[in-house]
Design an enzyme around this catalytic site. Structure first.
Site, PDB file in Angstrom:
ATOM      1  N   PHE A 114     119.448 137.313 -13.637  1.00 41.82           N
ATOM      2  CA  PHE A 114     118.807 138.444 -12.983  1.00 41.82           C
ATOM      3  C   PHE A 114     119.845 139.281 -12.251  1.00 41.82           C
ATOM      4  O   PHE A 114     120.988 138.863 -12.070  1.00 41.82           O
ATOM      5  CB  PHE A 114     117.731 137.929 -12.009  1.00 41.82           C
ATOM      6  CG  PHE A 114     116.334 138.194 -12.493  1.00 41.82           C
ATOM      7  CD1 PHE A 114     115.967 137.893 -13.793  1.00 41.82           C
ATOM      8  CD2 PHE A 114     115.373 138.748 -11.653  1.00 41.82           C
ATOM      9  CE1 PHE A 114     114.673 138.147 -14.245  1.00 41.82           C
ATOM     10  CE2 PHE A 114     114.088 139.003 -12.096  1.00 41.82           C
ATOM     11  CZ  PHE A 114     113.736 138.708 -13.396  1.00 41.82           C
ATOM     12  N   GLN A 227     112.234 148.921  -1.540  1.00 43.96           N
ATOM     13  CA  GLN A 227     112.863 148.730  -2.848  1.00 43.96           C
ATOM     14  C   GLN A 227     112.173 149.538  -3.940  1.00 43.96           C
ATOM     15  O   GLN A 227     110.962 149.400  -4.141  1.00 43.96           O
ATOM     16  CB  GLN A 227     112.830 147.252  -3.229  1.00 43.96           C
ATOM     17  CG  GLN A 227     113.416 146.996  -4.614  1.00 43.96           C
ATOM     18  CD  GLN A 227     113.809 145.543  -4.799  1.00 43.96           C
ATOM     19  OE1 GLN A 227     112.984 144.728  -5.179  1.00 43.96           O
ATOM     20  NE2 GLN A 227     115.048 145.218  -4.531  1.00 43.96           N
ATOM     21  N   HIS A 229     112.057 149.799  -7.839  1.00 44.06           N
ATOM     22  CA  HIS A 229     112.424 148.990  -9.013  1.00 44.06           C
ATOM     23  C   HIS A 229     112.884 149.932 -10.118  1.00 44.06           C
ATOM     24  O   HIS A 229     112.230 150.953 -10.367  1.00 44.06           O
ATOM     25  CB  HIS A 229     111.208 148.179  -9.470  1.00 44.06           C
ATOM     26  CG  HIS A 229     111.550 147.072 -10.403  1.00 44.06           C
ATOM     27  ND1 HIS A 229     111.980 147.299 -11.686  1.00 44.06           N
ATOM     28  CD2 HIS A 229     111.544 145.722 -10.246  1.00 44.06           C
ATOM     29  CE1 HIS A 229     112.219 146.137 -12.275  1.00 44.06           C
ATOM     30  NE2 HIS A 229     111.960 145.166 -11.420  1.00 44.06           N
ATOM     31  N   LEU A 239     104.904 147.720 -13.684  1.00 41.47           N
ATOM     32  CA  LEU A 239     106.233 147.124 -13.767  1.00 41.47           C
ATOM     33  C   LEU A 239     106.560 146.616 -15.164  1.00 41.47           C
ATOM     34  O   LEU A 239     105.756 145.952 -15.812  1.00 41.47           O
ATOM     35  CB  LEU A 239     106.319 145.941 -12.797  1.00 41.47           C
ATOM     36  CG  LEU A 239     107.695 145.285 -12.776  1.00 41.47           C
ATOM     37  CD1 LEU A 239     108.669 146.126 -11.998  1.00 41.47           C
ATOM     38  CD2 LEU A 239     107.628 143.888 -12.211  1.00 41.47           C
ATOM     39  N   GLU A 242     112.397 142.957 -14.674  1.00 41.71           N
ATOM     40  CA  GLU A 242     113.847 142.869 -14.799  1.00 41.71           C
ATOM     41  C   GLU A 242     114.225 141.830 -15.859  1.00 41.71           C
ATOM     42  O   GLU A 242     115.336 141.825 -16.379  1.00 41.71           O
ATOM     43  CB  GLU A 242     114.419 142.465 -13.438  1.00 41.71           C
ATOM     44  CG  GLU A 242     115.917 142.537 -13.335  1.00 41.71           C
ATOM     45  CD  GLU A 242     116.366 142.492 -11.880  1.00 41.71           C
ATOM     46  OE1 GLU A 242     115.907 143.342 -11.089  1.00 41.71           O
ATOM     47  OE2 GLU A 242     117.160 141.619 -11.530  1.00 41.71           O
ATOM     48  N   ARG A 273     119.222 146.124  -7.594  1.00 43.07           N
ATOM     49  CA  ARG A 273     118.197 147.125  -7.917  1.00 43.07           C
ATOM     50  C   ARG A 273     118.440 148.472  -7.242  1.00 43.07           C
ATOM     51  O   ARG A 273     118.177 149.516  -7.838  1.00 43.07           O
ATOM     52  CB  ARG A 273     116.826 146.601  -7.497  1.00 43.07           C
ATOM     53  CG  ARG A 273     116.369 145.507  -8.415  1.00 43.07           C
ATOM     54  CD  ARG A 273     115.027 144.971  -8.016  1.00 43.07           C
ATOM     55  NE  ARG A 273     114.643 143.950  -8.981  1.00 43.07           N
ATOM     56  CZ  ARG A 273     113.602 143.148  -8.849  1.00 43.07           C
ATOM     57  NH1 ARG A 273     112.812 143.255  -7.796  1.00 43.07           N
ATOM     58  NH2 ARG A 273     113.332 142.262  -9.770  1.00 43.07           N
ATOM     59  N   HIS A 337     108.458 149.235  -5.173  1.00 45.24           N
ATOM     60  CA  HIS A 337     108.148 147.899  -5.664  1.00 45.24           C
ATOM     61  C   HIS A 337     107.973 146.851  -4.573  1.00 45.24           C
ATOM     62  O   HIS A 337     107.145 145.952  -4.687  1.00 45.24           O
ATOM     63  CB  HIS A 337     109.287 147.466  -6.590  1.00 45.24           C
ATOM     64  CG  HIS A 337     109.122 146.112  -7.191  1.00 45.24           C
ATOM     65  ND1 HIS A 337     108.035 145.770  -7.971  1.00 45.24           N
ATOM     66  CD2 HIS A 337     109.905 144.993  -7.148  1.00 45.24           C
ATOM     67  CE1 HIS A 337     108.173 144.502  -8.376  1.00 45.24           C
ATOM     68  NE2 HIS A 337     109.280 144.016  -7.868  1.00 45.24           N
ATOM     69  N   ARG A 372     116.556 143.402  -1.777  1.00 44.65           N
ATOM     70  CA  ARG A 372     116.235 142.071  -2.289  1.00 44.65           C
ATOM     71  C   ARG A 372     116.697 141.929  -3.731  1.00 44.65           C
ATOM     72  O   ARG A 372     116.524 142.843  -4.530  1.00 44.65           O
ATOM     73  CB  ARG A 372     114.720 141.842  -2.245  1.00 44.65           C
ATOM     74  CG  ARG A 372     114.285 140.616  -3.025  1.00 44.65           C
ATOM     75  CD  ARG A 372     112.799 140.376  -2.924  1.00 44.65           C
ATOM     76  NE  ARG A 372     111.980 141.267  -3.704  1.00 44.65           N
ATOM     77  CZ  ARG A 372     111.636 141.065  -4.982  1.00 44.65           C
ATOM     78  NH1 ARG A 372     112.086 140.015  -5.652  1.00 44.65           N
ATOM     79  NH2 ARG A 372     110.842 141.927  -5.597  1.00 44.65           N
TER      80      ARG A 372
END
Ligand code: FAD
Length: 557
Positions: A114, A227, A229, A239, A242, A273, A337, A372
């Site tokens: 990730f 955040q 995304h 979404l 990722e 991100r 997000h 994050r």
């Protein structure tokens, strides 16, 4: 009489994990949730959960460093150390409970890489990780006959002599308000994505717990850290995990170039991100977008891998855009997000109000700081859900008497009756739309003093208009018109704290990128921003960031 030792508001992953811990300790425990537990937003998590497993040579310190770097050095390092150290044990425990994590060719738990991580340490269940975890934890609470106030809506915390002693909540089946007394309350109410439009979040993510805590005198920390995304679907913002880039998908601009080569030569699409979202926005603003988006290209992964590993994404692509990911790239753009900010807690979920705890997305421990990393949030819910319950259990033994409060229930009943009875007011949907648009414009991927002040003025105006809103449905049974209205009130309170944080933080760090102050300023702003309510007004203050082993460095991907 509704009375408990530990009352948990929220039955997503953080709430369920806390409940299991408290039940196992023999405490009289209850959860309360405005939706059926498995409809909590945790069930939408796709990509996975991070853990550094030592048996495969991974090292929690490397996970910690990636997390701290990802946070742009705003995370409290002692809390990150705890999360990364406890990750493996928590992951295996979940596996033992019955979460069927995907396996690799050797039959061992499989991983994908990730964003912002040096190695693959994200464990997953296809593209339905959150749902798999949520169902297993829910089963465990059913097995232990946990009490759940299901489809009950909390409207207020009861604070007596400065301590939290329960909640006022509405049974949505009857519309009746009740007082639920408790020796301790854990807020596990999730995020606040719906303050922005569009958002990847479910409609129920309205920041209720943040507002309840704030209005009771708790501090909200780093609320400007929103955040975006990188891969929200064009249009509605659904979404696309990722996990797609984790499996090797590319991001392309209108020229067909893998533009991340210019912004993050080493990590490419798997930079953190905030970095990827800014790069996308820069491409779009420079005219190299496709209808205000960039393209996510999975074609080279092949149909088999797409269907096996990214099945849910393929479903979304086909249903919402008529696109077959094996044949065609799909338009995506940065979409709100997650909130890194939240109710300020210590590493055991304690807030500044005795008896009140917070865990999961509504809390800020702080392990995510300014940004994050993907798959660290599911981990956060499990680790700190468990820890907050342990602290609450300990506290409960010091509480001798339950609340004797009578006035609070009457006051809340009157407040809500007057809202229901009000005629001729603006509809909450109008205000909600204005809020969503202004917050996305003002507190976006890029922001500056003007955009922030535009958003703040708008929110202040909406807060003034809110008390005159009216609802059409005057009924008692499942009055969603009323619930939406109450949620709007919470969202406005929380939105204001986001604007204040953004206005005050005079630098760029993590997700807070100001085009009028583009540099990170460690000398003045290696600090948390906090907003707290005093005499009905928001008060701003800063607090220190805990640095243990990792000195702030320039962040490069
Ligand atoms: C689409 C999507 C995909 C994601 N994918 C990932 C991923 O792959 N990996 C990862 O680490 N993170 C991911 N995240 C983030 C992560 O899923 C969330 O941060 C996390 O699940 C939040 O869990 P929670 O327990 O804190 O809250 P939630 O699961 O949101 O639960 C909140 C609970 O609070 C209750 N509640 C709220 N207000 C009230 C009220 N007023 N009265 C009563 N009950 C109330 C709700 O009913 C619910 O039960 C994703 C998020 C989204 C939106």
């Amino acid at each position: 009489m509704y009375e408990h030792d530990v009352l948990i508001v929220g039955a997503g992953l953080a709430g369920l994990r806390a409940a299991l811990e408290s039940i196992d300790a023999g405490k009289n425990t209850a959860m309360i949730s405005k939706v059926h537990p498995v409809r909590s937003h945790s069930g939408a998590a796709q990509g996975g959960i991070n853990a550094a497993l030592t048996d495969r040579g991974d090292d929690w310190k490397d996970h910690a460093l990636s997390t701290i770097k990802g946070s742009d050095y705003l995370a409290d390092q002692h809390a990150v150390e705890i999360m990364c150290q406890e990750a493996g044990e928590n992951l295996i425990e979940l596996e033992n409970m019955g979460v069927i994590f995907s396996r690799n060719e050797e039959g061992k738990l499989g991983t994908r890489r990730f964003g912002g991580q040096t190695v693959a340490r994200t464990f997953f269940v296809g593209a339905i990780t959150g749902s798999a975890m949520l169902h297993v934890l829910y089963e465990q609470t059913v097995k232990k006959q946990a009490k759940v106030y299901e489809e009950w809506f909390v409207t207020k915390l009861i604070i007596e002599d400065g301590e939290c002693r329960g909640v006022i909540a509405m049974d949505m089946h009857t519309g009746k308000l009740e007082i639920i007394k408790a020796k301790s309350v854990i807020l596990a109410t999730g995020g606040a994505g719906r303050i922005f439009e569009p958002s990847t979040n479910a409609l129920i993510c309205t920041g209720d717990g943040l507002a309840l805590a704030y209005n009771a005198g708790a501090s909200l920390m780093d609320m400007e850290m929103i955040q975006y995304h990188p891969t929200g679907l064009a249009g509605n913002g659904i979404l696309l995990s990722e996990g797609a880039r984790g499996e090797g998908a590319y991001l392309l601009n209108s020229e067909g170039e893998r533009f991340m080569e210019d912004y993050a030569p080493e990590y490419l699409e798997l930079a953190s991100r905030d970095v990827v979202s800014r790069s996308e926005q820069t491409e779009i603003d420079a005219g190299r977008g496709v209808d205000g988006c960039v393209l996510l290209d999975c074609r080279h992964l092949g149909r088999e891998k797409i269907e096996e590993r990214l099945g849910y994404l393929q479903e979304v692509a086909t249903e919402f855009r008529g696109i077959d990911l094996a044949e065609q790239p799909i338009p995506v753009k940065p979409t709100m997000h997650y909130i890194m900010g939240g109710i300020k807690t210590d590493e055991s979920g304690r807030t500044n109000i005795p008896g009140l705890y917070a865990a999961g997305e509504c809390a800020n421990v702080s392990v995510h700081g300014g940004n994050r990393l993907g798959a660290n949030s599911l981990l956060d819910t499990i680790v700190f859900g468990r820890r907050s319950a342990r602290a609450a259990i300990e506290y409960v033994s010091t509480v001798k008497t339950l609340s004797k409060n009578k006035t609070e229930l009457n006051n809340e009943t009157k407040r809500i009756e007057s809202l229901v009875n009000r005629t001729n007011g603006e509809r909450s949907a109008t205000l909600r739309n204005e809020m969503g648009v202004s917050m996305t414009e003002g507190i976006g991927v890029y922001r500056d003093a003007d955009s922030i002040s535009m958003a703040k003025n708008k929110i202040v105006d909406l807060i003034k208009r809110y008390p005159n809103t009216a609802i059409d449905n005057k009924g008692k049974v499942f009055n969603t018109d009323l619930i939406f209205n109450l949620e709007l009130g919470y969202m406005l309170d929380v939105a204001l704290t986001m604007c204040i944080g953004a206005e005050e933080r005079k630098e760029s760090r993590g997700a807070h990128f100001r085009t009028d102050m583009t540099e990170r300023d460690d000398k003045n702003w290696l600090k948390h921003t906090n907003v707290k309510k005093k005499n009905g007004e928001p008060i701003f203050y800063t607090s220190d960031v805990t640095i243990t082993n990792w000195k702030p460095e320039i962040r490069k991907y």
